[in-house]
Design an enzyme around this catalytic site. Structure first.
Site, PDB file in Angstrom:
ATOM      1  N   ARG A  57       0.392  -1.163  -0.068  1.00 37.06           N
ATOM      2  CA  ARG A  57       0.314   0.468  -0.016  1.00 37.06           C
ATOM      3  C   ARG A  57       0.596   1.461  -0.095  1.00 37.06           C
ATOM      4  NH1 ARG A  57      -4.382   0.356   4.191  1.00 37.06           N
ATOM      5  NH2 ARG A  57      -2.842   1.341   5.747  1.00 37.06           N
ATOM      6  N   LYS A 156      -2.794   6.701   1.354  1.00 45.56           N
ATOM      7  CA  LYS A 156      -2.368   7.285   2.820  1.00 45.56           C
ATOM      8  C   LYS A 156      -1.299   8.516   2.679  1.00 45.56           C
ATOM      9  CE  LYS A 156      -1.941   4.720   7.319  1.00 45.56           C
ATOM     10  NZ  LYS A 156      -3.663   5.930   7.876  1.00 45.56           N
ATOM     11  N   GLU A 189     -16.434   6.316   5.832  1.00 42.42           N
ATOM     12  CA  GLU A 189     -15.395   5.437   7.131  1.00 42.42           C
ATOM     13  C   GLU A 189     -15.341   6.511   7.850  1.00 42.42           C
ATOM     14  OE1 GLU A 189     -11.490   5.489   5.052  1.00 42.42           O
ATOM     15  OE2 GLU A 189     -11.425   7.529   3.936  1.00 42.42           O
TER      16      GLU A 189
HETATM   17  N1  PMP Z   1      -9.436   4.654   7.353  1.00 43.69           N
HETATM   18  C1  PMP Z   1      -7.968   5.897   7.833  1.00 43.69           C
HETATM   19  C2  PMP Z   1      -8.709   6.597   6.688  1.00 43.69           C
HETATM   20  C3  PMP Z   1      -7.323   5.532   8.542  1.00 43.69           C
HETATM   21  O1  PMP Z   1      -6.300   6.270   8.869  1.00 43.69           O
HETATM   22  C4  PMP Z   1      -7.245   3.768   8.274  1.00 43.69           C
HETATM   23  C5  PMP Z   1      -5.931   4.117   9.369  1.00 43.69           C
HETATM   24  N2  PMP Z   1      -4.542   3.382   8.885  1.00 43.69           N
HETATM   25  C6  PMP Z   1      -8.163   3.355   8.226  1.00 43.69           C
HETATM   26  C7  PMP Z   1      -9.217   3.385   7.711  1.00 43.69           C
HETATM   27  C8  PMP Z   1      -7.847   1.223   8.682  1.00 43.69           C
HETATM   28  O2  PMP Z   1      -6.603   1.071   7.948  1.00 43.69           O
HETATM   29  P1  PMP Z   1      -5.504   0.056   8.615  1.00 43.69           P
HETATM   30  O3  PMP Z   1      -6.707  -1.221   8.636  1.00 43.69           O
HETATM   31  O4  PMP Z   1      -4.801  -0.185   7.094  1.00 43.69           O
HETATM   32  O5  PMP Z   1      -5.059   0.845  10.120  1.00 43.69           O
END
Ligand code: PMP
Length: 294
Positions: A57, A156, A189
């Site tokens: 990622r 990200k 989300e």
């Molecule tokens: N959405 C956002 C906006 C985030 O910052 C995160 C945390 N990184 C997640 C979802 C969850 O992603 P992950 O399971 O990869 O930590």
């Protein structure tokens, strides 16, 4: 005074520094413009959890913003493991950051050089156990999730202001998380977690096209749920779907799987963490003990 554990060693571009000397330029575009990408990764029992997925990622995020990471994925994977070992971290959190590097006081990426690749291996403060036993309350933020065609939430990036503005709304409302909707008013989300609902034994979560970060915990939980025989659909959701759900839960690297029992003053299900949520949390813990999927 240090903010990390004692004798913490931070990896920057192949060298280890103590906290005081782990610094980047004030002209770094990561600082000036939020121009860079990152990952947050867990360490369980000395093993870096789902590292391959996080590395993939990170490189995808970097590609999307035309940032060339000056290490191969294999070299960076080895560097993360080495930094965890040097810090003698058993259970903790790794922050992997790549900035655009120092440049002129303008936006032109051609005038930047030396991307800074930073690995911080830290201890982690977990959510209180009460959240897992009793569940969280959410509010819907008025801050709309970034429009995918403007700045894709799938990247990200170091620019987290969209999420921070929604997090402020959560805090003002006395909540630890807020629900974010996309520009169509669909569920996207939370500020740092993905969201799932369960109704009539079917598990639903928004698809990546809803404008979300495709969480690595989300993907692991979808796989665990399917392995346990559940139907999981990636489908657009509205707030109504959450209000009338039997169960709701969030997933994220820091949160793992955390039950949600209220949204905007509506009680979800019977107001207690439900059986599917509890089963998935348990299966997720087993996965962390195994160190990942085979
Ligand atoms: N959405 C956002 C906006 C985030 O910052 C995160 C945390 N990184 C997640 C979802 C969850 O992603 P992950 O399971 O990869 O930590």
């Amino acid at each position: 005074m240090g903010r990390l554990h004692e004798n913490a060693r931070i990896w920057i571009n192949g060298r280890l520094y103590d906290e005081e000397h782990a610094t980047v330029s004030v002209l770094d575009h990561g600082l000036l413009y939020g121009d860079g990408v990152f990952e947050g990764i867990r360490v369980y029992g000395g093993r870096v959890f789902l590292l391959e997925e996080h590395i993939r990622r990170l490189y995808e995020s970097a590609k999307a913003i035309r940032l060339q990471i000056p290490y191969s994925p294999d070299a960076l994977t080895a560097a993360v493991r080495e930094t965890v070992q040097i810090n003698r971290l058993q259970d903790g959190y790794v922050r992997l950051v790549v900035t655009r590097g120092a440049g002129s006081l303008g936006l032109d990426i051609r005038k930047t050089s030396d991307p800074q690749v930073i690995i911080i291996a830290a201890t982690i403060t977990l959510y209180p156990a009460e959240y897992y036993e009793k569940g969280l309350q959410l509010v819907t933020a008025s801050t709309v999730r970034n429009l995918s065609s403007a700045l894709s939430p799938r990247i990200k990036s170091l620019n987290y202001l969209n999420n921070i503005l929604a997090k402020i709304e959560a805090t003002d409302a006395g909540c630890v998380e807020a629900l974010m909707l996309n520009h169509k008013g669909e569920v996207a989300e939370c500020t740092g977690d993905n969201i799932f609902v369960v109704r009539d034994s079917v598990i639903r979560t928004p698809p990546p096209e809803a404008g979300i970060l495709e969480g690595i915990t989300r993907n692991a939980v979808i796989r665990l749920a399917r392995e346990a025989g559940h139907t999981v659909l990636e489908t657009p959701l509205t707030r109504h779907d959450i209000y009338i759900a039997d169960e709701c839960f969030l997933t994220g690297t820091a949160a793992e799987v955390v039950p949600v029992i209220r949204l905007d003053g509506r009680t979800i299900g019977d107001g207690r963490p439900g059986p599917v949520t509890r089963q998935l949390l348990q299966r997720f813990h087993e996965l962390t003990r195994r160190g990942g999927f085979e």
